[in-house]
Every structure is written in C-alpha cells, then in structure tokens.
Design a protein around this motif. Structure first.
Motif, short mmCIF file in Angstrom:
data_model
loop_
_atom_site.label_atom_id
_atom_site.label_comp_id
_atom_site.label_asym_id
_atom_site.label_seq_id
_atom_site.Cartn_x
_atom_site.Cartn_y
_atom_site.Cartn_z
N GLU A 25 1.60 -3.32 -0.81
CA GLU A 25 0.32 -4.02 -0.83
C GLU A 25 -0.61 -3.45 0.25
O GLU A 25 -1.80 -3.24 0.00
CB GLU A 25 0.56 -5.51 -0.59
CG GLU A 25 -0.66 -6.37 -0.64
CD GLU A 25 -0.34 -7.82 -0.38
OE1 GLU A 25 -1.29 -8.54 -0.02
OE2 GLU A 25 0.83 -8.25 -0.52
N THR A 26 -0.07 -3.16 1.43
CA THR A 26 -0.87 -2.61 2.52
C THR A 26 -1.41 -1.23 2.17
O THR A 26 -2.60 -0.96 2.36
CB THR A 26 -0.04 -2.54 3.82
OG1 THR A 26 0.41 -3.85 4.15
CG2 THR A 26 -0.83 -1.95 4.96
N THR A 44 -4.10 -1.60 -0.51
CA THR A 44 -5.31 -2.22 0.01
C THR A 44 -6.11 -1.24 0.86
O THR A 44 -7.34 -1.14 0.72
CB THR A 44 -4.96 -3.48 0.83
OG1 THR A 44 -4.22 -4.38 0.01
CG2 THR A 44 -6.19 -4.18 1.34
N ASP A 45 -5.42 -0.52 1.74
CA ASP A 45 -6.12 0.48 2.56
C ASP A 45 -6.74 1.57 1.68
O ASP A 45 -7.87 2.00 1.90
CB ASP A 45 -5.14 1.12 3.56
CG ASP A 45 -4.75 0.18 4.68
OD1 ASP A 45 -5.43 -0.85 4.89
OD2 ASP A 45 -3.74 0.48 5.36
N ASN A 71 -9.77 0.26 -0.06
CA ASN A 71 -10.88 0.19 0.88
C ASN A 71 -11.51 1.57 1.07
O ASN A 71 -12.74 1.71 1.09
CB ASN A 71 -10.39 -0.39 2.21
CG ASN A 71 -11.52 -0.63 3.19
OD1 ASN A 71 -12.62 -0.99 2.82
ND2 ASN A 71 -11.23 -0.42 4.46
N SER A 99 -11.19 1.82 -6.73
CA SER A 99 -10.93 0.70 -5.83
C SER A 99 -10.47 -0.53 -6.60
O SER A 99 -9.52 -1.20 -6.20
CB SER A 99 -12.19 0.39 -5.01
OG SER A 99 -11.92 -0.61 -4.07
N LEU A 117 -6.90 -2.40 -6.17
CA LEU A 117 -6.83 -3.82 -5.81
C LEU A 117 -6.04 -4.61 -6.84
O LEU A 117 -5.27 -5.51 -6.49
CB LEU A 117 -8.24 -4.40 -5.66
CG LEU A 117 -8.99 -4.03 -4.39
CD1 LEU A 117 -10.41 -4.57 -4.43
CD2 LEU A 117 -8.26 -4.53 -3.15
N ALA A 124 -2.46 -3.96 -6.19
CA ALA A 124 -2.03 -4.72 -5.00
C ALA A 124 -1.85 -6.20 -5.34
O ALA A 124 -0.88 -6.83 -4.88
CB ALA A 124 -3.03 -4.54 -3.87
N ASN A 167 -2.72 -13.64 -2.91
CA ASN A 167 -3.53 -13.10 -1.82
C ASN A 167 -5.01 -13.34 -2.12
O ASN A 167 -5.63 -12.62 -2.90
CB ASN A 167 -3.25 -11.61 -1.62
CG ASN A 167 -3.92 -11.06 -0.38
OD1 ASN A 167 -5.03 -11.43 -0.04
ND2 ASN A 167 -3.22 -10.15 0.28
N LEU A 179 -7.58 -10.39 -1.17
CA LEU A 179 -7.64 -9.30 -2.16
C LEU A 179 -8.39 -9.76 -3.41
O LEU A 179 -9.20 -9.01 -3.96
CB LEU A 179 -6.25 -8.84 -2.56
CG LEU A 179 -5.45 -8.04 -1.55
CD1 LEU A 179 -4.09 -7.66 -2.12
CD2 LEU A 179 -6.20 -6.79 -1.13
N GLN A 190 -12.07 -9.80 -2.77
CA GLN A 190 -12.61 -8.43 -2.78
C GLN A 190 -12.75 -7.91 -4.20
O GLN A 190 -13.75 -7.27 -4.53
CB GLN A 190 -11.69 -7.50 -1.97
CG GLN A 190 -11.71 -7.76 -0.49
CD GLN A 190 -10.67 -6.93 0.26
OE1 GLN A 190 -9.83 -6.27 -0.34
NE2 GLN A 190 -10.74 -6.97 1.58
#
Length: 186
Positions: free
Chosen positions: A98-99, A102-103, A106, A117, A121, A124, A131, A134, A137
């Motif tokens: 997930e990290t 997400t990075d 971004n 993107s 997402l 993720a 979450n 997320l 976003q």
C-alpha cells in the motif's frame, strides 16, 4: 552478521576498505549500500543517499527496496519527474505494498499522470478498503478528471464510513450536483 555489525560501527571512509576486504555476495553488498543510503537520507544528505541507492542498484539491479527508497528520496526533495521510474522498478522486484503504491500514485499525480495515479490508488485501495485518506484522494482525482459518477461512488462509500463528517458530506453533495442528481443532493 559480522559484516552487519561492522556496518554499525565503521565510518563511511573505512567502509570501502572493509567491503573490499570481505567481498560479500552481491545481494548483501547491495543491501549494505541501501542501508547507507537510508542513513544518509536520515541525516538529510540527499546527494550521498542518492549515490548509495544507485550503487546498491548497480551491484544488484533487482534490489526493489533500494528502488523504492530512491523514489521516496526523489519525492522528498522535489525531483518528482524522476520518482515514477524508481517506483515502477521497485514494483517489479518487491511486493506492491500500500505504501509503495501510494507513493507511486502521488509521484504520477505530481507529474500530471492522473490516469496512472488513479489506477495505482485503486490498487492500493484493494489492499486496504478502509483507508479513508486513499479513498478521498481517489474521489478527488475522479472529480478533477470529470469522472463525476466515479467520484460520487467514492464519496458515498466515505460518507457511509463517516456519516457525521461534514467535509465528506459536503463533497458528496457537490459531486451529486455535478452529476445532475439534484434530488439526492442534500
């Protein structure tokens, strides 16, 4: 293990000598350079951190952790155009956490790559459907790209998870109005 403990006690200047003497296998050597890169990042010495991450990748091109750390370094210091490639490389060699996703999302968003993107997402969110950050976003990106019905779907999920959150309810109402669903907007 003796090499790892030596890493913790030896200065950087002596590290090259120690590595030359011990000649560790490539994966271990790559990990050592990666750890040195993380140490330089922690010390806020980005040029040295970048050099160590690239050295780790030169020794072992499949070191996904070094690629992920390099992408995070690029994001942290504003080199956003370089970050997506580092994250993409990491995604080929390590678990797409997930990290990481997400990075990566971004980085793509900062480079104007909203479709990429959004896809990242969504991937993720598949790993952690609860979450809310997320999901917010994702809803926001859907709105920005004119995918109003998709935005409404995400805001509805968020409002069900957080029925008293005024910001979420406001965003849901705005999306419903944009989607032409006036009777459902409240």
């Amino acid at each position: 293990d003796s090499l790892s403990s030596a890493f913790d006690t030896v200065s950087q200047g002596r590290m090259a000598v120690l590595l030359a003497e011990t000649q560790p296998p490539a994966p271990l050597l790559s990990e050592i350079y990666e750890r040195m890169g993380r140490a330089f990042d922690t010390l806020q010495i980005p040029d040295q951190a970048e050099e160590m991450f690239f050295t780790a990748l030169a020794v072992d091109p499949s070191n996904g952790k070094a690629s992920e750390a390099l992408g995070q370094l690029f994001l942290k210091y504003g080199h956003t155009q370089r970050a997506p490639a580092a994250f993409a490389r990491a995604g080929r060699f390590i678990l797409r956490t997930e990290t990481l996703l997400t990075d990566w999302a971004n980085a793509e968003r900062l480079n104007g790559q909203t479709a990429e993107s959004i896809a990242l997402l969504r991937e993720a969110l598949d790993k952690n459907k609860g979450n809310t950050i997320l999901r917010s976003q994702l809803a926001d990106l859907y709105e920005r790209t004119g995918q109003t019905k998709s935005a409404v779907t995400q805001w509805r999920i968020l409002s069900a998870q957080n029925p008293t959150d005024k910001e979420i309810l406001w965003r849901l109402t705005q999306s419903l109005v944009k989607a032409g669903e006036f009777d459902r907007a409240h």
